[in-house]
Design a protein around this motif. Structure first.
Motif, PDB file in Angstrom:
ATOM      1  N   ASP A 131       0.813  -1.206   0.000  1.00  0.00           N
ATOM      2  CA  ASP A 131       0.000   0.000   0.000  1.00  0.00           C
ATOM      3  C   ASP A 131       0.851   1.262   0.000  1.00  0.00           C
ATOM      4  O   ASP A 131       0.459   2.290  -0.552  1.00  0.00           O
ATOM      5  N   SER A 132       2.033   1.175   0.609  1.00  0.00           N
ATOM      6  CA  SER A 132       2.890   2.356   0.687  1.00  0.00           C
ATOM      7  C   SER A 132       3.538   2.699  -0.643  1.00  0.00           C
ATOM      8  O   SER A 132       4.066   3.795  -0.811  1.00  0.00           O
ATOM      9  N   THR A 133       3.503   1.764  -1.612  1.00  0.00           N
ATOM     10  CA  THR A 133       4.125   2.018  -2.912  1.00  0.00           C
ATOM     11  C   THR A 133       3.108   2.032  -4.052  1.00  0.00           C
ATOM     12  O   THR A 133       3.213   2.839  -4.970  1.00  0.00           O
ATOM     13  N   VAL A 134       2.122   1.133  -3.985  1.00  0.00           N
ATOM     14  CA  VAL A 134       1.166   1.000  -5.082  1.00  0.00           C
ATOM     15  C   VAL A 134       0.308   2.246  -5.223  1.00  0.00           C
ATOM     16  O   VAL A 134      -0.003   2.693  -6.336  1.00  0.00           O
ATOM     17  N   VAL A 135      -0.100   2.827  -4.097  1.00  0.00           N
ATOM     18  CA  VAL A 135      -1.009   3.981  -4.148  1.00  0.00           C
ATOM     19  C   VAL A 135      -0.370   5.142  -4.901  1.00  0.00           C
ATOM     20  O   VAL A 135      -1.058   5.887  -5.603  1.00  0.00           O
ATOM     21  N   ASN A 136       0.942   5.315  -4.791  1.00  0.00           N
ATOM     22  CA  ASN A 136       1.602   6.411  -5.492  1.00  0.00           C
ATOM     23  C   ASN A 136       1.379   6.333  -7.001  1.00  0.00           C
ATOM     24  O   ASN A 136       1.239   7.356  -7.679  1.00  0.00           O
ATOM     25  N   VAL A 137       1.348   5.106  -7.544  1.00  0.00           N
ATOM     26  CA  VAL A 137       1.146   4.935  -8.976  1.00  0.00           C
ATOM     27  C   VAL A 137      -0.258   5.402  -9.384  1.00  0.00           C
ATOM     28  O   VAL A 137      -0.472   5.888 -10.495  1.00  0.00           O
ATOM     29  N   ALA A 138      -1.215   5.258  -8.467  1.00  0.00           N
ATOM     30  CA  ALA A 138      -2.607   5.588  -8.784  1.00  0.00           C
ATOM     31  C   ALA A 138      -2.942   7.065  -8.572  1.00  0.00           C
ATOM     32  O   ALA A 138      -4.051   7.487  -8.907  1.00  0.00           O
TER      33      ALA A 138
ATOM     34  N   PRO B  15      -2.253  10.053 -10.038  1.00  0.00           N
ATOM     35  CA  PRO B  15      -2.814  10.862 -11.128  1.00  0.00           C
ATOM     36  C   PRO B  15      -4.241  10.478 -11.487  1.00  0.00           C
ATOM     37  O   PRO B  15      -5.085  11.349 -11.757  1.00  0.00           O
ATOM     38  N   ALA B  16      -4.542   9.173 -11.492  1.00  0.00           N
ATOM     39  CA  ALA B  16      -5.906   8.732 -11.787  1.00  0.00           C
ATOM     40  C   ALA B  16      -6.873   9.174 -10.700  1.00  0.00           C
ATOM     41  O   ALA B  16      -8.016   9.568 -10.983  1.00  0.00           O
ATOM     42  N   ILE B  17      -6.428   9.135  -9.447  1.00  0.00           N
ATOM     43  CA  ILE B  17      -7.266   9.607  -8.341  1.00  0.00           C
ATOM     44  C   ILE B  17      -7.549  11.096  -8.491  1.00  0.00           C
ATOM     45  O   ILE B  17      -8.692  11.558  -8.311  1.00  0.00           O
ATOM     46  N   ALA B  18      -6.516  11.853  -8.830  1.00  0.00           N
ATOM     47  CA  ALA B  18      -6.693  13.302  -8.991  1.00  0.00           C
ATOM     48  C   ALA B  18      -7.696  13.609 -10.101  1.00  0.00           C
ATOM     49  O   ALA B  18      -8.555  14.484  -9.947  1.00  0.00           O
ATOM     50  N   GLU B  19      -7.607  12.888 -11.207  1.00  0.00           N
ATOM     51  CA  GLU B  19      -8.518  13.142 -12.323  1.00  0.00           C
ATOM     52  C   GLU B  19      -9.951  12.762 -11.979  1.00  0.00           C
ATOM     53  O   GLU B  19     -10.897  13.488 -12.307  1.00  0.00           O
TER      54      GLU B  19
ATOM     55  N   GLU C 106      -4.502   0.909 -15.099  1.00  0.00           N
ATOM     56  CA  GLU C 106      -4.774   0.970 -16.539  1.00  0.00           C
ATOM     57  C   GLU C 106      -5.951   0.099 -16.948  1.00  0.00           C
ATOM     58  O   GLU C 106      -6.761   0.487 -17.795  1.00  0.00           O
ATOM     59  N   THR C 107      -6.069  -1.086 -16.344  1.00  0.00           N
ATOM     60  CA  THR C 107      -7.052  -2.053 -16.836  1.00  0.00           C
ATOM     61  C   THR C 107      -8.372  -2.008 -16.088  1.00  0.00           C
ATOM     62  O   THR C 107      -9.432  -2.240 -16.685  1.00  0.00           O
ATOM     63  N   ALA C 108      -8.328  -1.746 -14.776  1.00  0.00           N
ATOM     64  CA  ALA C 108      -9.549  -1.829 -13.971  1.00  0.00           C
ATOM     65  C   ALA C 108      -9.916  -0.524 -13.288  1.00  0.00           C
ATOM     66  O   ALA C 108     -11.050  -0.360 -12.846  1.00  0.00           O
ATOM     67  N   GLY C 109      -8.973   0.393 -13.148  1.00  0.00           N
ATOM     68  CA  GLY C 109      -9.256   1.648 -12.463  1.00  0.00           C
ATOM     69  C   GLY C 109      -8.588   1.714 -11.098  1.00  0.00           C
ATOM     70  O   GLY C 109      -8.254   0.690 -10.500  1.00  0.00           O
TER      71      GLY C 109
ATOM     72  N   LEU D 164       6.774  12.055  -5.725  1.00  0.00           N
ATOM     73  CA  LEU D 164       6.721  12.908  -6.910  1.00  0.00           C
ATOM     74  C   LEU D 164       7.121  12.218  -8.207  1.00  0.00           C
ATOM     75  O   LEU D 164       6.641  12.592  -9.279  1.00  0.00           O
ATOM     76  N   LEU D 165       8.014  11.220  -8.146  1.00  0.00           N
ATOM     77  CA  LEU D 165       8.555  10.664  -9.383  1.00  0.00           C
ATOM     78  C   LEU D 165       7.459  10.054 -10.253  1.00  0.00           C
ATOM     79  O   LEU D 165       7.396  10.315 -11.472  1.00  0.00           O
ATOM     80  N   VAL D 166       6.608   9.221  -9.661  1.00  0.00           N
ATOM     81  CA  VAL D 166       5.562   8.576 -10.463  1.00  0.00           C
ATOM     82  C   VAL D 166       4.571   9.608 -10.989  1.00  0.00           C
ATOM     83  O   VAL D 166       4.084   9.499 -12.116  1.00  0.00           O
ATOM     84  N   LEU D 167       4.272  10.625 -10.185  1.00  0.00           N
ATOM     85  CA  LEU D 167       3.437  11.722 -10.671  1.00  0.00           C
ATOM     86  C   LEU D 167       4.097  12.424 -11.851  1.00  0.00           C
ATOM     87  O   LEU D 167       3.459  12.698 -12.873  1.00  0.00           O
ATOM     88  N   HIS D 168       5.378  12.743 -11.713  1.00  0.00           N
ATOM     89  CA  HIS D 168       6.109  13.466 -12.750  1.00  0.00           C
ATOM     90  C   HIS D 168       6.137  12.687 -14.059  1.00  0.00           C
ATOM     91  O   HIS D 168       5.933  13.258 -15.139  1.00  0.00           O
TER      92      HIS D 168
END
Length: 539
Positions: free
Chosen positions: A35-42, A44-48, A169-172, A315-319
């Motif tokens: 959870d401490s790493t996976v959420v960062n990837v999501a 931008p999708a959460i923000a949108e 990408e595939t499920a949201g 920031l990296l994954v967001l960037h």
């Protein structure tokens, strides 16, 4: 309920019950690690989807870290008193329920509250996993069991960001949280049937609930002030009030912990049995562990290093997605080299530090990691993964791999053996608090506020400055290491040395928790000579 032939302390790693116990603890602690790493990837999708700005994303990350850092030391104490399996299962169920709330969030406010609840569950299950291993296996098998738990957890951490990107990408993005539910169900099924219950028969006295509440208030007030002051979202009077509450709570926390530590030492001297009584709570943070100059210095280095790391991983994954146009899968894959290098090299780095001392490996590693951060800051809008991203994160990962294992070993070696678990828990909490405060403070100070997510040029400028600041934090950590850490820190006086058993240091959120020693060789000034068998915090 447990279907095990051997009871606590009698399980062999090579047996069926041993493998079931290892599976339950790896999957359980993996929930919080993922959870401490996976959420960062999501993010931008959460923000949108939820219309969040950069401040909302800061709180999405920090709400979880806030409650996890504030209550992780208390979580271990609850397991020792009421049963490690019981509290571990409560933490898993709590975490799963909070994950469902996260997935159902209709706005950023609901998501932030749900993430804070997730952190409470993480604080219950994270120390419990290691405590179960320590209490269940026979002494000869415990080091191998801890090493397997650490290594398998590292593999999960390496795969997590990539899997998270695929889910987004595939499920949201909501499935990043819903994935926790079937994993939690499997953990509950295995643990309830195969993990023996254990508790510390010497665990007594009142819990330091006041200390935990004050610590959480101190972190919450400070985080709120740092996050909201530059954003302009909150009224100035509210920001000032939050800062005052944070400072007052921090001062109150130190005063309470000092008073309780003195009270227990006084009671121990008066008690013919040499044991503090049940009427005096054990301090959540025994301040005497900071009596070692080396221990204090290494924790200061930890604060600088994990503060910089926290900002980079936020920031990296967001960037990469906002500026570089990377897909969630590609952005998640960018983090794989760091975790993979730590998994492969951390044990070797620890062995080198044992031979030549920790000062030079840590200093050199921090300088290499700082150079990697500078390279990360140069990743631009037209970045290629192979040409720009991979070399930068590889340099950063190589430097980090040389640092984390010697840092953990030095923390344990510079605390008395009876404080090994406490020292590990304190170091873990310091790292999490550092990430929390750095993610709150650095982005807004470098211009990443408000609508920066919708302006790639502004985000790129702020990202570059943020990475420069973080590189400066690591360089400051290198200078502090060179000036304060002794070459002989890992070869200190007898009764104070404790080597780490979790040697594959792969967690990017905080140093790996370490088990407490099986026996306590000396009474020391404190007089609290009970052998505590938990993990990651005072009991």
């Amino acid at each position: 309920m447990a279907d095990v032939a051997a009871g606590p302390g009698n399980v062999r790693l090579s047996t069926g019950p041993g493998r079931w116990i290892l599976l339950a603890t790896v999957l359980g602690s993996g929930l919080a690690l993922l959870d401490s790493t996976v959420v960062n990837v999501a993010l931008p999708a959460i923000a949108e989807d939820l219309g969040a700005d950069i401040v909302g994303l800061q709180w999405t990350v920090n709400a979880y870290t806030l409650t996890l850092a504030g209550f992780i030391l208390l979580g271990g104490s609850l397991g020792d008193r009421y049963g490690r399996r019981r509290v571990f299962l409560i933490g898993v169920l709590w975490f799963a329920a909070a994950s469902v709330l996260c997935a159902a969030a209709q706005d950023v406010g609901m998501l932030v509250v749900s993430r804070a609840l997730q952190g409470v569950g993480g604080a219950l299950l994270t120390p419990g996993a290691l405590a179960i291993i320590q209490a269940s296996f026979v002494p000869d098998d415990r080091p191998r069991a801890v090493g397997a738990w650490s290594g398998l957890g590292g593999i999960a951490g390496a795969v997590g960001p990539f899997a998270g990107g695929w889910l987004v990408e595939t499920a949201g993005w909501r499935w990043v949280f819903l994935l926790n539910v079937p994993l939690a169900a499997l953990v509950v099924l295995v643990a309830a049937r195969h993990v023996p219950e254990s508790a510390d028969p010497d665990a007594g006295g009142r819990f330091d609930v006041l200390g935990a509440v004050l610590a959480a208030l101190a972190l919450a007030g400070t985080t709120y002030a740092l996050t909201e002051a530059p954003s302009g979202h909150a009224r100035p009077l509210v920001v000032v009030a939050a800062a005052v509450v944070g400072a007052a709570a921090a001062a109150g926390f130190l005063a309470v912990e000092r008073r309780r530590g003195r009270g227990r030492r006084l009671f121990a001297r008066r008690d013919a049995g040499g044991r503090p009584g049940d009427g005096v709570p054990r301090p959540m943070l025994p301040l005497e562990v900071f009596g070692s100059r080396q221990f204090s210095a290494v924790n200061a280095v930890t604060f600088l290093v994990y503060g910089g790391m926290g900002v980079l991983f936020f920031l990296l994954v967001l960037h990469l997605q906002v500026v570089g146009g990377f897909s969630p899968v590609a952005a998640g894959a960018a983090l794989l080299p760091v975790t993979a290098l730590m998994l492969l090299l951390s044990a070797r780095a620890g062995a080198v530090a044992q031979k030549i001392g920790p000062r030079w490996p840590m200093t050199a590693g921090l300088l290499v990691a700082a150079a990697g951060m500078v390279l990360v800051g140069r990743i631009g809008a037209d970045a290629s993964y192979v040409r720009d991203v991979l070399p930068a994160v590889t340099v950063f990962g190589l430097g980090l791999s040389a640092v984390v294992a010697p840092l953990t070993a030095t923390v344990l070696a510079t605390a008395r053996s009876r404080h090994a678990g406490v020292a590990s828990g304190v170091n873990n909490a310091v790292a999490r608090a550092a990430g929390l405060l750095a993610v709150a403070a650095i982005p807004p100070l470098t211009g990443l506020t408000g609508g920066a997510l919708r302006d790639p040029d502004a985000f790129a400028d702020g990202f570059g400055v943020s990475m420069t600041v973080c590189a400066g934090l690591l360089a400051a950590g290198a200078a502090l290491t060179l000036l304060t850490v002794s070459d002989g820190a890992l070869h200190v006086a007898e009764g104070m040395h404790c080597e780490p058993e979790a040697r594959s240091h792969c967690s990017v959120g905080a140093p790996q928790l370490q088990p407490e020693p099986e026996t306590v060789p000396d009474m020391g000034a404190e007089g609290d000579g009970d052998a505590r068998k938990g993990a990651g915090g005072p009991r």
